[in-house]
Design a protein around this motif. Structure first.
Motif, mmCIF file in Angstrom:
data_model
loop_
_atom_site.group_PDB
_atom_site.id
_atom_site.type_symbol
_atom_site.label_atom_id
_atom_site.label_comp_id
_atom_site.label_asym_id
_atom_site.label_seq_id
_atom_site.Cartn_x
_atom_site.Cartn_y
_atom_site.Cartn_z
ATOM 1 N N ASN A 8 53.814 -23.306 -33.971
ATOM 2 C CA ASN A 8 54.737 -23.275 -35.138
ATOM 3 C C ASN A 8 55.500 -22.028 -36.133
ATOM 4 N N GLY A 9 53.392 -21.656 -36.461
ATOM 5 C CA GLY A 9 53.800 -20.297 -36.880
ATOM 6 C C GLY A 9 54.166 -19.024 -37.075
ATOM 7 N N LEU A 10 54.386 -18.528 -35.393
ATOM 8 C CA LEU A 10 55.538 -17.422 -34.951
ATOM 9 C C LEU A 10 56.730 -18.479 -34.985
ATOM 10 N N PHE A 11 57.622 -19.761 -35.187
ATOM 11 C CA PHE A 11 58.497 -20.049 -34.853
ATOM 12 C C PHE A 11 58.848 -19.552 -36.561
ATOM 13 N N GLU A 12 58.516 -20.419 -37.174
ATOM 14 C CA GLU A 12 58.768 -20.122 -38.244
ATOM 15 C C GLU A 12 59.334 -18.467 -38.674
ATOM 16 N N LEU A 13 58.102 -17.399 -38.183
ATOM 17 C CA LEU A 13 58.683 -16.475 -38.019
ATOM 18 C C LEU A 13 59.410 -15.641 -37.534
ATOM 19 N N ARG A 14 59.947 -16.233 -36.815
ATOM 20 C CA ARG A 14 60.633 -15.819 -36.012
ATOM 21 C C ARG A 14 62.842 -16.144 -36.036
ATOM 22 N N HIS A 15 62.029 -17.410 -36.255
ATOM 23 C CA HIS A 15 63.154 -18.012 -36.689
ATOM 24 C C HIS A 15 63.253 -18.948 -38.367
ATOM 25 N N THR A 16 63.167 -18.494 -39.789
ATOM 26 C CA THR A 16 63.414 -17.853 -40.801
ATOM 27 C C THR A 16 64.339 -18.889 -41.137
ATOM 28 N N GLU A 17 65.328 -18.697 -40.415
ATOM 29 C CA GLU A 17 66.936 -19.503 -40.934
ATOM 30 C C GLU A 17 67.122 -20.346 -40.359
ATOM 31 N N ARG A 18 66.848 -20.968 -38.842
ATOM 32 C CA ARG A 18 66.259 -21.749 -38.630
ATOM 33 C C ARG A 18 65.369 -22.983 -38.792
ATOM 34 N N ARG A 19 64.587 -23.151 -39.122
ATOM 35 C CA ARG A 19 62.973 -23.328 -39.796
ATOM 36 C C ARG A 19 62.947 -24.929 -39.281
ATOM 37 N N ALA B 193 60.864 -27.682 -31.082
ATOM 38 C CA ALA B 193 60.120 -28.012 -30.077
ATOM 39 C C ALA B 193 59.660 -27.422 -29.380
ATOM 40 N N ASP B 194 61.372 -26.468 -28.393
ATOM 41 C CA ASP B 194 61.849 -26.354 -27.376
ATOM 42 C C ASP B 194 60.835 -24.826 -27.559
ATOM 43 N N PHE B 195 60.306 -24.201 -28.672
ATOM 44 C CA PHE B 195 59.600 -22.989 -28.666
ATOM 45 C C PHE B 195 58.247 -22.911 -29.060
ATOM 46 N N VAL B 196 57.756 -24.141 -28.802
ATOM 47 C CA VAL B 196 56.284 -24.189 -29.443
ATOM 48 C C VAL B 196 56.364 -24.965 -27.963
ATOM 49 N N ARG B 197 56.951 -25.968 -26.841
ATOM 50 C CA ARG B 197 56.239 -26.520 -25.751
ATOM 51 C C ARG B 197 56.309 -24.906 -24.980
ATOM 52 N N ASN B 198 57.438 -23.893 -25.032
ATOM 53 C CA ASN B 198 57.061 -22.609 -24.387
ATOM 54 C C ASN B 198 56.037 -22.224 -24.560
#
Length: 190
Positions: A57-68, A75-80
């Protein structure tokens, strides 16, 4: 009838285990998997800590700040990441505590730890500060300085110096507990 006080037999107190660098395991490498299996079998590992969903979840927010707020993308990012199983990241055994902890790779860990600094200092300044070598002499008050610097991503190498052990009177300045009394300050801070 008079009762005699019970006397307990306590095991001989062990000196604190000195600090040693943590041991890295990269799962997916057969030799590391064998070493890890041996550490588990021998009882060296007493606790496994795996914060993978928090890391993802932290990496998602880091890499997709504008779409957090995009729940489906998150969900797709975390599942991957979670679906990669134990091979994602690196596992570290902290022998002195018996903890096996999963961490993301070094660059991801540093980015996660310093992500909130982005409004305070530029990425260039962060890189300069991270590469600094910092010496701290005297670890009663200095231990707090080291903790704050490490937590802020400042300093890639630390030189720590203090010849003393932790005494009960140090616990007002060192972020330790009574069970840390007798441990070398350098080992505790490291």
């Amino acid at each position: 009838m008079t009762r005699r006080p019970a006397t307990a037999r306590f095991p001989q107190a062990r000196p604190p285990r000195p600090w040693s660098p943590p041991v890295a395991f990269e799962l997916g490498k057969p030799e590391d998997e064998d070493r890890l299996a041996s550490a588990l079998e021998d009882g060296e590992i007493r606790t496994v800590i795996d914060p993978i969903e928090h890391v993802a979840n932290g990496l998602f927010e880091l890499r997709h700040t504008e779409r957090r707020d995009d729940a489906r993308l998150r969900a797709d990012f975390v599942r991957n990441i979670v679906d990669q199983g134990p091979a994602f990241g690196r596992w570290w055994l902290f022998e002195w505590s018996g903890q096996l902890v999963r961490f993301p790779e070094r660059d991801d860990l540093r980015a996660l730890r310093t992500f909130r600094n982005r409004d305070l200092i530029t990425p260039t300044e962060q890189a300069i500060l991270y590469s600094a070598t910092i010496a701290v002499f005297g670890l009663s008050v200095g231990s707090n300085v080291v903790e704050r610097l490490v937590g802020s991503g400042i300093g890639g190498t630390f030189i720590l110096a203090d010849m003393d052990i932790i005494e009960p009177s140090n616990l007002n300045r060192i972020n330790g507990v009574f069970s840390d009394v007798g441990e070398h300050k350098v080992d505790f801070v490291a």
